[in-house]
Design a protein around this motif. Structure first.
Motif, mmCIF file in Angstrom:
data_model
loop_
_atom_site.group_PDB
_atom_site.id
_atom_site.type_symbol
_atom_site.label_atom_id
_atom_site.label_comp_id
_atom_site.label_asym_id
_atom_site.label_seq_id
_atom_site.Cartn_x
_atom_site.Cartn_y
_atom_site.Cartn_z
ATOM 1 N N SER A 47 -4.955 61.738 22.930
ATOM 2 C CA SER A 47 -4.681 61.653 21.500
ATOM 3 C C SER A 47 -4.345 63.025 20.929
ATOM 4 O O SER A 47 -3.422 63.161 20.127
ATOM 5 N N MET A 48 -5.087 64.048 21.351
ATOM 6 C CA MET A 48 -4.824 65.391 20.859
ATOM 7 C C MET A 48 -3.441 65.860 21.293
ATOM 8 O O MET A 48 -2.710 66.455 20.500
ATOM 9 N N ASN A 49 -3.070 65.573 22.522
ATOM 10 C CA ASN A 49 -1.760 65.963 23.022
ATOM 11 C C ASN A 49 -0.652 65.276 22.216
ATOM 12 O O ASN A 49 0.356 65.900 21.873
ATOM 13 N N ARG A 50 -0.844 64.029 21.897
ATOM 14 C CA ARG A 50 0.145 63.292 21.106
ATOM 15 C C ARG A 50 0.258 63.882 19.696
ATOM 16 O O ARG A 50 1.351 64.067 19.168
ATOM 17 N N HIS A 51 -0.877 64.192 19.079
ATOM 18 C CA HIS A 51 -0.856 64.747 17.727
ATOM 19 C C HIS A 51 -0.273 66.163 17.702
ATOM 20 O O HIS A 51 0.439 66.524 16.768
ATOM 21 N N MET A 52 -0.578 66.964 18.700
ATOM 22 C CA MET A 52 -0.028 68.306 18.744
ATOM 23 C C MET A 52 1.474 68.284 18.984
ATOM 24 O O MET A 52 2.187 69.180 18.547
ATOM 25 N N GLY A 53 1.972 67.262 19.665
ATOM 26 C CA GLY A 53 3.409 67.132 19.873
ATOM 27 C C GLY A 53 4.143 66.821 18.583
ATOM 28 O O GLY A 53 5.328 67.138 18.438
ATOM 29 N N ARG A 54 3.478 66.213 17.642
ATOM 30 C CA ARG A 54 4.105 65.867 16.359
ATOM 31 C C ARG A 54 4.154 67.043 15.389
ATOM 32 O O ARG A 54 4.872 66.990 14.398
ATOM 33 N N VAL A 55 3.397 68.086 15.647
ATOM 34 C CA VAL A 55 3.349 69.231 14.735
ATOM 35 C C VAL A 55 4.678 69.972 14.813
ATOM 36 O O VAL A 55 5.138 70.352 15.884
ATOM 37 N N ASP A 56 5.296 70.164 13.660
ATOM 38 C CA ASP A 56 6.550 70.893 13.584
ATOM 39 C C ASP A 56 6.431 71.872 12.429
ATOM 40 O O ASP A 56 6.283 71.472 11.276
ATOM 41 N N PHE A 57 6.485 73.135 12.727
ATOM 42 C CA PHE A 57 6.362 74.127 11.667
ATOM 43 C C PHE A 57 7.281 75.295 11.980
ATOM 44 O O PHE A 57 7.653 75.531 13.121
ATOM 45 N N GLU A 58 7.645 76.004 10.931
ATOM 46 C CA GLU A 58 8.428 77.216 11.085
ATOM 47 C C GLU A 58 7.530 78.392 10.751
ATOM 48 O O GLU A 58 6.824 78.382 9.738
ATOM 49 N N GLU A 59 7.601 79.391 11.590
ATOM 50 C CA GLU A 59 6.775 80.562 11.345
ATOM 51 C C GLU A 59 7.352 81.367 10.196
ATOM 52 O O GLU A 59 8.558 81.452 10.020
ATOM 53 N N ALA A 60 6.475 81.958 9.412
ATOM 54 C CA ALA A 60 6.909 82.818 8.313
ATOM 55 C C ALA A 60 7.497 84.088 8.904
ATOM 56 O O ALA A 60 7.041 84.568 9.949
ATOM 57 N N PRO A 61 8.499 84.649 8.262
ATOM 58 C CA PRO A 61 9.067 85.879 8.800
ATOM 59 C C PRO A 61 8.049 87.013 8.740
ATOM 60 O O PRO A 61 7.191 87.068 7.857
ATOM 61 N N ASP A 62 8.162 87.919 9.697
ATOM 62 C CA ASP A 62 7.243 89.044 9.773
ATOM 63 C C ASP A 62 7.514 89.992 8.607
ATOM 64 O O ASP A 62 8.627 90.485 8.450
ATOM 65 N N PRO A 63 6.525 90.256 7.757
ATOM 66 C CA PRO A 63 6.761 91.105 6.582
ATOM 67 C C PRO A 63 7.027 92.567 6.940
ATOM 68 O O PRO A 63 7.549 93.314 6.123
ATOM 69 N N THR A 64 6.680 93.000 8.134
ATOM 70 C CA THR A 64 6.880 94.406 8.492
ATOM 71 C C THR A 64 8.324 94.706 8.874
ATOM 72 O O THR A 64 8.741 95.856 8.827
ATOM 73 N N THR A 65 9.083 93.692 9.252
ATOM 74 C CA THR A 65 10.481 93.935 9.612
ATOM 75 C C THR A 65 11.312 93.962 8.340
ATOM 76 O O THR A 65 11.144 93.148 7.435
ATOM 77 N N ALA A 66 12.219 94.906 8.281
ATOM 78 C CA ALA A 66 13.071 95.038 7.101
ATOM 79 C C ALA A 66 14.211 94.042 7.189
ATOM 80 O O ALA A 66 14.895 93.945 8.208
ATOM 81 N N THR A 67 14.392 93.300 6.131
ATOM 82 C CA THR A 67 15.513 92.356 6.084
ATOM 83 C C THR A 67 16.589 92.951 5.182
ATOM 84 O O THR A 67 16.283 93.447 4.087
ATOM 85 N N PRO A 68 17.798 92.927 5.617
ATOM 86 C CA PRO A 68 18.859 93.484 4.762
ATOM 87 C C PRO A 68 19.059 92.632 3.524
ATOM 88 O O PRO A 68 19.071 91.416 3.595
ATOM 89 N N GLU A 69 19.187 93.336 2.390
ATOM 90 C CA GLU A 69 19.423 92.618 1.132
ATOM 91 C C GLU A 69 20.907 92.353 0.996
ATOM 92 O O GLU A 69 21.738 93.186 1.379
ATOM 93 N N PRO A 70 21.277 91.214 0.449
ATOM 94 C CA PRO A 70 22.703 90.943 0.282
ATOM 95 C C PRO A 70 23.340 91.888 -0.742
ATOM 96 O O PRO A 70 22.716 92.231 -1.743
ATOM 97 N N LYS A 71 24.551 92.303 -0.456
ATOM 98 C CA LYS A 71 25.255 93.201 -1.372
ATOM 99 C C LYS A 71 25.821 92.415 -2.529
ATOM 100 O O LYS A 71 26.359 91.314 -2.327
ATOM 101 N N PRO A 72 25.729 92.952 -3.723
ATOM 102 C CA PRO A 72 26.302 92.227 -4.863
ATOM 103 C C PRO A 72 27.831 92.259 -4.786
ATOM 104 O O PRO A 72 28.440 93.251 -4.395
ATOM 105 N N THR A 73 28.414 91.163 -5.121
ATOM 106 C CA THR A 73 29.867 91.082 -5.126
ATOM 107 C C THR A 73 30.387 91.525 -6.487
ATOM 108 O O THR A 73 29.837 91.172 -7.525
ATOM 109 N N THR A 74 31.448 92.321 -6.488
ATOM 110 C CA THR A 74 32.015 92.791 -7.751
ATOM 111 C C THR A 74 33.391 92.250 -7.978
ATOM 112 O O THR A 74 34.115 91.808 -7.189
#
Length: 74
Positions: A47-74
């Motif tokens: 039962s545990m194996n079946r329930h763990m197979g149903r778990v679907d999640f996305e990990e939060a991005p790592d806050p220590t890595t710098a993400t490039p900010e989008p450039k404003p369009t002019t």
């Protein structure tokens, strides 16, 4: 005194002479209890194996890595 206690007090002295105290084994009742516990653990793991197979999640991005900010369009 309950009926069970009365029966045990009368039957236990009779059983004291019929078995060797050095060779007491769990017997069929011990096997049945062990088999029931093993079956229960197997069912819980399945039962545990079946329930763990149903778990679907996305990990939060790592806050220590710098993400490039989008450039404003002019």
């Amino acid at each position: 005194m309950s009926a069970t206690q009365a029966a045990l007090t009368q039957l236990l002295p009779l059983a004291g002479d019929t078995f060797d105290k050095n060779k007491v084994t769990p017997g069929i009742l011990g096997f049945l209890v062990f088999a029931a516990l093993a079956l229960g653990v197997w069912a819980l793991m399945k039962s545990m194996n079946r329930h763990m197979g149903r778990v679907d999640f996305e990990e939060a991005p790592d806050p220590t890595t710098a993400t490039p900010e989008p450039k404003p369009t002019t």
